[in-house]
Each structure stands twice: as C-alpha cells, then as structure tokens.
Design an enzyme around this catalytic site. Structure first.
Site, PDB file in Angstrom:
ATOM      1  N   CYS A  97       3.391   4.692  -3.731  1.00  0.00           N
ATOM      2  CA  CYS A  97       3.968   3.403  -3.956  1.00  0.00           C
ATOM      3  C   CYS A  97       2.928   2.704  -2.485  1.00  0.00           C
ATOM      4  O   CYS A  97       2.059   3.007  -2.031  1.00  0.00           O
ATOM      5  CB  CYS A  97       5.162   2.534  -4.038  1.00  0.00           C
ATOM      6  SG  CYS A  97       4.770   0.801  -4.979  1.00  0.00           S
ATOM      7  N   ARG A 131       4.978  -9.824  -9.156  1.00  0.00           N
ATOM      8  CA  ARG A 131       4.904  -8.382  -8.721  1.00  0.00           C
ATOM      9  C   ARG A 131       5.242  -7.757 -10.250  1.00  0.00           C
ATOM     10  O   ARG A 131       5.817  -7.738 -11.178  1.00  0.00           O
ATOM     11  CB  ARG A 131       6.476  -8.552  -7.875  1.00  0.00           C
ATOM     12  CG  ARG A 131       6.471  -7.911  -7.022  1.00  0.00           C
ATOM     13  CD  ARG A 131       8.168  -8.313  -6.276  1.00  0.00           C
ATOM     14  NE  ARG A 131       7.952  -6.488  -5.367  1.00  0.00           N
ATOM     15  CZ  ARG A 131       7.085  -5.900  -4.623  1.00  0.00           C
ATOM     16  NH1 ARG A 131       6.116  -6.676  -3.812  1.00  0.00           N
ATOM     17  NH2 ARG A 131       7.630  -4.655  -4.059  1.00  0.00           N
ATOM     18  N   HIS A 198       7.123   5.851  -8.680  1.00  0.00           N
ATOM     19  CA  HIS A 198       9.252   6.188  -8.215  1.00  0.00           C
ATOM     20  C   HIS A 198      10.740   6.354  -9.386  1.00  0.00           C
ATOM     21  O   HIS A 198       9.496   6.215 -10.302  1.00  0.00           O
ATOM     22  CB  HIS A 198       9.688   4.371  -7.704  1.00  0.00           C
ATOM     23  CG  HIS A 198       9.105   4.047  -6.030  1.00  0.00           C
ATOM     24  ND1 HIS A 198       9.318   4.209  -4.959  1.00  0.00           N
ATOM     25  CD2 HIS A 198       8.376   2.451  -6.585  1.00  0.00           C
ATOM     26  CE1 HIS A 198       8.853   4.310  -4.520  1.00  0.00           C
ATOM     27  NE2 HIS A 198       8.332   2.479  -4.991  1.00  0.00           N
TER      28      HIS A 198
END
Ligand code: GLN
Length: 247
Positions: A97, A131, A198
């Site tokens: 990320c 997002r 993640h």
C-alpha cells in the site's frame, strides 16, 4: 549466537505500520524458523541508511498520507541508493500500500501534494475520488503459485498505474486493485513485489510467503524450501476467497 541465514529489513517500521502489516514480518520469521533457518529483523527508521548489502528481504508497510509525507523525503535522501543496490544484489522487496506507492515515480496525496517516489519501479499514483475499502481477491499468473489466488483487504484512495510492459502481481477477481479501472493489482517486477493487499497479507497467503522466502534464500544456496503443514492457513485463505467471490 547463531548467524542469521536470512536477514530481513523492516523499512519505517514505526512510521508506516498500519492494518497489521507487522503480521507479514511475523509470518516470514516463523516460516523460516519452522524450517530451522535463523532469521534477523532489522527495523530501519529515518536517517542515514545502514549498509543494506547483506539484506535478503526488505519489507515496507502501509501508511496514511501523513506518514508517507513524513518518510518520502528521508527515503529519497537516505535510502534509495542502498535499496537499489540491495535489489541489484538479489534482495527481495515486498511493499504494501503506502510503501508500494512510494516505490514508484510519484505519489499525489488526497489533498493534491505531489511526493516524488523512489523511482524503483515505473508506476505512479494519483488520488481517486473515493476510497477503496474491502476484501480483495486476485489471481496471479506466471509466479508458480498454487493456488494462484491471493486474498487480502484493501484500504486506499490512491489509484496506481503501471508503466508499459510491467507485470501486475495479479488480476482482480473481487475488489478494486491498482486503480479500479484496468483490472490489475500490484506489481511483480523481478524480485520487487508491490501490492494493495493488507490483511495481513502473508498469514492467509502462505504460498506467497514461501515464494518470497525461497527467492530471498536463493543466494544462500537453498534451492528448495521444506514443505510445511499449511492446513489452517489455506483453510483461512479458501474461506475468504469463497466468501468474497460468491457475492
Ligand atoms: N495513503 C494511501 C492511500 O490512501 C495509502 C493508504 C495505505 O497504506 N493503506 O492511497
């Protein structure tokens, strides 16, 4: 004390360590130790970089824009030459990320600040209108992973675009991936791996952990890693994969 056969560097361990990225380090350490391979983990923070030439694997975790602003100048000033020569010497890189974004040419933050990246991989990241948050499943190819899928959780507003000819880490089966447009996720450029996954990523993707370990250990003369019992890890992998792709 036993000489470590595997040396891991954890870049900006204090500044960029969100969404449980440290679990990736724990997975790498445990999977090496279960095979009787001694490991050291060196946390590398801001300031002049130590010599990274003996490092086998570099991990760089995620961070919010604020953290990225904090480290990008330091990375460009103190780390890029050392990281580049470690890669040239055969070191493996896993960047997740925020770390992934800073490997590239540039990263534009959500409020429009352009941070130059390390320029280690030909990719760039711009802010997206929304997002991307949620579970993600991708399918790799050409890496020899069985199964070819990787599962994880993404949480980023940045949209990343790969330069021509660069291989993504995989194709998105569910989720947004690099930019929510071209169906690509991450990058796999030689021994440099970048991804938005993640999770932590490696506990539920032990086959990827072993790919990284086997490449990192290659220069120490390990040709094959002993197999481990991954029943629990793969059942976690499959349960996420099935739940997310059946929606
Ligand atoms: N700040 C970056 C973004 O939102 C990276 C976030 C992260 O590392 N999770 O795109």
């Amino acid at each position: 004390m036993e000489e470590p056969a595997l040396r891991i560097a954890h870049l900006y361990a204090d500044e960029m360590n969100i969404y449980g990225d440290r679990g990736n380090i724990l997975t790498l350490v445990k999977r090496a130790e279960w095979r009787g391979i001694a490991v050291s983990v060196e946390a590398i923070g801001r300031g002049p970089a130590p010599d990274l030439s003996g490092i086998d694997l570099i991990f760089w975790g995620g961070g919010q824009d604020r953290d990225q602003e904090l480290v990008f100048r330091d990375a460009a000033e103190h780390k890029v030459a050392a990281i580049r020569s470690a890669i040239d010497g055969g070191a493996v890189v896993l960047a997740v990320c925020g770390g992934y974004q800073l490997l590239g040419e540039s990263y534009v933050t959500a409020d429009g600040k352009k941070l130059p990246g390390l320029g280690l991989v030909d990719l760039h990241t711009v802010p997206g209108a929304r997002r991307n948050i949620g579970n993600i499943v991708i399918e790799t190819s050409g890496l020899g992973l069985t199964p070819p899928t990787l599962v994880g959780f993404e949480n980023h507003s940045g949209k990343t675009y790969l330069g021509p000819g660069l291989q993504p880490l995989g194709r998105v089966l569910r989720g947004a991936g690099n930019n929510g447009e071209d169906g690509f996720e991450g990058v796999a450029s030689g021994n440099v791996f970048g991804t938005y996954l993640h999770g932590s990523l490696l506990p539920k993707n032990p086959h990827l952990a072993d790919l990284l370990l086997s490449r990192a250990l290659r220069r120490h003369g390990f040709s094959r890693l002993e197999l481990l019992d991954d029943t629990v890890e793969m059942s976690a992998h499959r349960s996420v994969r099935e739940r997310v792709t059946s929606r």
